[in-house]
Scaffold this active site. Structure first.
Site, PDB file in Angstrom:
ATOM      1  N   PRO A   2      10.071   0.437   0.668  1.00  0.00           N
ATOM      2  CG  PRO A   2      11.188   2.022   1.947  1.00  0.00           C
ATOM      3  CD  PRO A   2      10.820   0.570   1.917  1.00  0.00           C
ATOM      4  CD  GLU A   3       7.071  -0.064  -5.038  1.00  0.00           C
ATOM      5  OE1 GLU A   3       6.995   0.297  -6.217  1.00  0.00           O
ATOM      6  OE2 GLU A   3       6.133  -0.632  -4.438  1.00  0.00           O
ATOM      7  CG  HIS A 100      14.089   0.009  16.985  1.00  0.00           C
ATOM      8  ND1 HIS A 100      14.535  -1.264  17.279  1.00  0.00           N
ATOM      9  CD2 HIS A 100      12.842   0.107  17.522  1.00  0.00           C
ATOM     10  CE1 HIS A 100      13.596  -1.916  17.950  1.00  0.00           C
ATOM     11  NE2 HIS A 100      12.569  -1.101  18.116  1.00  0.00           N
ATOM     12  NE  ARG A 119       7.867  -3.917  10.075  1.00  0.00           N
ATOM     13  CZ  ARG A 119       6.877  -4.036   9.211  1.00  0.00           C
ATOM     14  NH1 ARG A 119       6.992  -4.859   8.176  1.00  0.00           N
ATOM     15  NH2 ARG A 119       5.772  -3.330   9.349  1.00  0.00           N
ATOM     16  NE  ARG A 162      12.638 -11.978 -18.194  1.00  0.00           N
ATOM     17  CZ  ARG A 162      13.318 -11.948 -17.064  1.00  0.00           C
ATOM     18  NH1 ARG A 162      12.746 -12.372 -15.957  1.00  0.00           N
ATOM     19  NH2 ARG A 162      14.556 -11.522 -17.033  1.00  0.00           N
TER      20      ARG A 162
END
Length: 283
Positions: A2-3, A100, A119, A162
């Site tokens: 998830p962002e 879970h 996970r 960069r």
């Protein structure tokens, strides 16, 4: 994983059931996730009132009246779902405990908030609220892309030296908080920037133009409830639907949607992640 939009959507979904309410009991059903839970976590949370629910980058921050903040990271498959909400925001009875369900918050208002993570790449930690900005997870994070500190001048300065591809630079959480693979692909597509271009080689004008595009993409995704690809669900168990509007991500082999471009979306690998872009119109 998830962002920012997915985490913000979950935070907003949890707020009606958690913010301003007491955790009557916290059940911690295993000793660790990605790393060990803090000592006596269940006891430290049980009886505490959640005074605020915030987000920093991809972390949900639950401030307690005990002076501590619970830091929550969903990881790759973590879900926080609400059941039995008396406010009528969620229409789910309490489900039977699942394999879970690693952490469960029993709220005084009758809601149950469950952290399920198949996970176990998620994480939780407790920190002194007053010292939160110095916590090792929070301290190195760059400015929030929807906040005032994220400006044209800031991003131009941050990227000017960069020597990495622009996509890699935007994924760096030290540069900007919360951006991940999906939304960087979408941002660069809208900006017409080739993801392989070195960040320092882009003009100040092109870098500055990224700021409103980043904000637009993230805001649209939040309004759509995020993107559901594999494991992500909103707090009420529903799917996000921003994935239906992807213009680049996961569209390999499809026609480019840019006006007057007959190119085809391609996929390359950058830093071990798939990048989707149009080689013709992204330069």
């Amino acid at each position: 994983m998830p962002e920012l939009p997915e985490v913000e959507t979950v935070r907003r979904g949890l707020a009606p059931s958690m913010e301003g309410h007491v955790i009557t009991r916290a059940d911690v059903n295993r000793p660790d996730l990605r790393w060990p839970f803090p000592e006596n976590m269940a006891a430290r949370l049980s009886g505490a009132k959640v005074t605020g629910l915030r987000r920093r980058s991809k972390y949900i921050l639950a401030d307690m009246d005990t002076g501590e903040t619970l830091i929550i990271h969903l990881g790759m498959s973590g879900r926080m779902t609400v059941s039995g909400d008396p406010l009528g925001q969620f229409h789910h009875d309490h489900p039977a405990p699942a394999k879970h369900d690693h952490v469960v918050f029993h709220m005084a208002n009758g809601a149950r908030v469950t952290f399920n993570d198949a996970r176990r790449f998620g994480a939780m930690d407790l920190a002194d609220t007053a010292q939160l900005d110095d916590h090792w997870l929070i301290k190195p994070i760059g400015p929030e892309p929807l906040g005032n500190d994220f400006s044209d001048s800031y991003l131009t300065s941050a990227l000017s030296t960069r020597n990495t591809p622009i996509k890699t630079a935007l994924l760096d959480q030290h540069v900007v908080a919360g951006l991940g693979n999906i939304y960087v692909c979408e941002v660069l597509f809208r900006a017409g920037i080739n993801p392989k271009r070195k960040a320092r080689d882009l003009s100040g004008k092109r870098i500055a133009a990224l700021v409103p595009i980043i904000r637009d993409v993230l805001s649209e995704a939040i309004n759509a409830g995020g993107s559901s690809l594999k494991d992500y669900r909103q707090a009420d168990g529903e799917l996000g639907y921003f994935q239906h509007g992807f213009q680049a991500y996961d569209r390999e082999g499809n026609e480019c949607q840019t006006d007057e471009c007959n190119g085809t979306i391609a996929r390359i690998t950058q830093s071990g992640r798939s990048t989707f872009y149009c080689p013709k119109c992204q330069r």
